[in-house]
Scaffold this motif. Sequence first.
Motif, PDB file in Angstrom:
ATOM      1  N   ILE A  76    -146.892 -31.405 -38.401  1.00  0.00           N
ATOM      2  CA  ILE A  76    -147.512 -30.848 -37.682  1.00  0.00           C
ATOM      3  C   ILE A  76    -148.697 -30.623 -38.122  1.00  0.00           C
ATOM      4  N   ALA A  77    -148.704 -29.851 -39.316  1.00  0.00           N
ATOM      5  CA  ALA A  77    -149.847 -29.307 -40.417  1.00  0.00           C
ATOM      6  C   ALA A  77    -150.708 -30.380 -40.717  1.00  0.00           C
ATOM      7  N   ARG A  78    -150.419 -31.416 -40.533  1.00  0.00           N
ATOM      8  CA  ARG A  78    -151.375 -32.172 -41.631  1.00  0.00           C
ATOM      9  C   ARG A  78    -151.770 -33.148 -40.007  1.00  0.00           C
ATOM     10  N   ALA A  79    -151.158 -32.953 -38.893  1.00  0.00           N
ATOM     11  CA  ALA A  79    -152.450 -33.073 -37.540  1.00  0.00           C
ATOM     12  C   ALA A  79    -153.241 -32.157 -37.357  1.00  0.00           C
ATOM     13  N   ILE A  80    -152.921 -30.919 -37.493  1.00  0.00           N
ATOM     14  CA  ILE A  80    -154.183 -29.369 -37.501  1.00  0.00           C
ATOM     15  C   ILE A  80    -154.988 -29.536 -38.138  1.00  0.00           C
ATOM     16  N   ALA A  81    -154.992 -30.510 -39.574  1.00  0.00           N
ATOM     17  CA  ALA A  81    -155.613 -30.752 -40.716  1.00  0.00           C
ATOM     18  C   ALA A  81    -156.413 -31.224 -40.445  1.00  0.00           C
ATOM     19  N   GLY A  82    -155.874 -32.378 -39.354  1.00  0.00           N
ATOM     20  CA  GLY A  82    -156.573 -33.565 -39.618  1.00  0.00           C
ATOM     21  C   GLY A  82    -157.350 -33.928 -38.330  1.00  0.00           C
ATOM     22  N   LYS A  83    -157.610 -33.234 -37.786  1.00  0.00           N
ATOM     23  CA  LYS A  83    -158.452 -32.621 -35.981  1.00  0.00           C
ATOM     24  C   LYS A  83    -159.072 -30.872 -36.157  1.00  0.00           C
ATOM     25  N   LEU A  84    -158.282 -30.461 -37.710  1.00  0.00           N
ATOM     26  CA  LEU A  84    -159.886 -29.527 -38.051  1.00  0.00           C
ATOM     27  C   LEU A  84    -160.989 -30.309 -39.350  1.00  0.00           C
ATOM     28  N   GLY A  85    -160.338 -31.292 -39.396  1.00  0.00           N
ATOM     29  CA  GLY A  85    -161.198 -32.470 -40.136  1.00  0.00           C
ATOM     30  C   GLY A  85    -161.960 -32.049 -42.010  1.00  0.00           C
ATOM     31  N   LEU A  86    -160.143 -31.167 -41.500  1.00  0.00           N
ATOM     32  CA  LEU A  86    -160.037 -30.614 -43.359  1.00  0.00           C
ATOM     33  C   LEU A  86    -159.262 -31.297 -44.350  1.00  0.00           C
ATOM     34  N   LYS A  87    -159.432 -30.810 -45.792  1.00  0.00           N
ATOM     35  CA  LYS A  87    -157.382 -31.645 -45.684  1.00  0.00           C
ATOM     36  C   LYS A  87    -156.960 -30.295 -45.997  1.00  0.00           C
ATOM     37  N   LEU A  88    -155.753 -31.165 -46.384  1.00  0.00           N
ATOM     38  CA  LEU A  88    -154.518 -29.935 -45.487  1.00  0.00           C
ATOM     39  C   LEU A  88    -154.141 -29.413 -47.654  1.00  0.00           C
ATOM     40  N   LYS A  89    -153.955 -28.274 -47.461  1.00  0.00           N
ATOM     41  CA  LYS A  89    -153.367 -27.550 -48.673  1.00  0.00           C
ATOM     42  C   LYS A  89    -151.142 -26.863 -48.577  1.00  0.00           C
ATOM     43  N   LEU A  90    -150.381 -27.535 -48.500  1.00  0.00           N
ATOM     44  CA  LEU A  90    -148.909 -27.441 -47.755  1.00  0.00           C
ATOM     45  C   LEU A  90    -149.204 -25.766 -48.989  1.00  0.00           C
ATOM     46  N   ARG A  91    -148.811 -25.053 -48.467  1.00  0.00           N
ATOM     47  CA  ARG A  91    -147.983 -23.949 -49.209  1.00  0.00           C
ATOM     48  C   ARG A  91    -146.280 -23.903 -48.695  1.00  0.00           C
ATOM     49  N   MET A  92    -145.331 -24.707 -49.422  1.00  0.00           N
ATOM     50  CA  MET A  92    -143.998 -24.634 -49.077  1.00  0.00           C
ATOM     51  C   MET A  92    -143.794 -23.510 -49.580  1.00  0.00           C
TER      52      MET A  92
END
Length: 309
Positions: A76-92
């Motif tokens: 879901i985080a990757r989908a959000i970043a993708g639709k924002l047109g941004l790279k994802l940085k995950l914080r675990m």
Amino acid sequence: MKSCDAFKILAAAGACLIGSTLCVVGAVRADDGVDSADSLAAVRARGTVEIAVYADFPPYSSGRTRADATGIDVDIARAIAGKLGLKLKLRMIRAGESVTDDLRNHLWKGHYLGGGVADVMLHVGYDRSFAERERNVFLFEPYFHDVVALAYMPDRIRNLESPMSLAEHRIAVEGDTIGDRLMSSNYGGALRNSMVREASLESAVAAFKAGEVDGIMGPEGELQGLLAAQGVTGAVYRVQQPVGQLRTAWDVGVAVKNPPSTALRDAVENILDTLKGDGSIQKVFAAYGVKYLDASSATAGPQVARDAN
């Protein structure tokens, strides 16, 4: 992450309170040359959006590093970043003593040891009264509904007319969770001797797979995902009714910090609405063996058995 985070979700709703709900005003992270009050403009200026997910929490998130992370919330985080047109940085992130602690440490103020804060946090227990108390963050867009359930094989447990029927069986739970409380403290303690405490829900599922126990009690979504991951099929689920002060169903939503601008919140909300509307989020859950329950589902009432497969 231990399933006792379900306790923290319920704490958000005012039941089984753990930790403090004290709100302290903190500083919003600044980005060079950008008004940090406009949260969406800030992440666009960086070119990345940082999204916090709980670590060691299959099927929602797991992996040794951000690079090999997998799970429902990760997707879901990757989908959000993708639709924002941004790279994802995950914080675990690791679970603290309460949801309030997690929101403060990872979203709006930061931990006293440093490390900054994320822009968005997933898998936050959503409750209207809790959302109103947490003035430093927006809690919004419940995207999933979870319930405490008993997973069992119908050839091992044939009679479930009442919870007292479980007194004749061995039921695994993860220690210090809602399942633990239900088995050890409720029904006058009649089920205490039937309970088998395990260090994790994963080990409880392994014991179930090996035939060492007849059932497992825990959050239904976690049980479904873990059973699927361990190749266990044929289980059925009985949703657990609320008992006393314990609430056994909750919504899971999203949080962002609370700057003057709602632009980031609005963008994430629209994205999740789209993912739910076009069936994408349902496919994400299905990929991990979890049946999707929309947050509008009201499934914590009468007990019902349903096939998990």
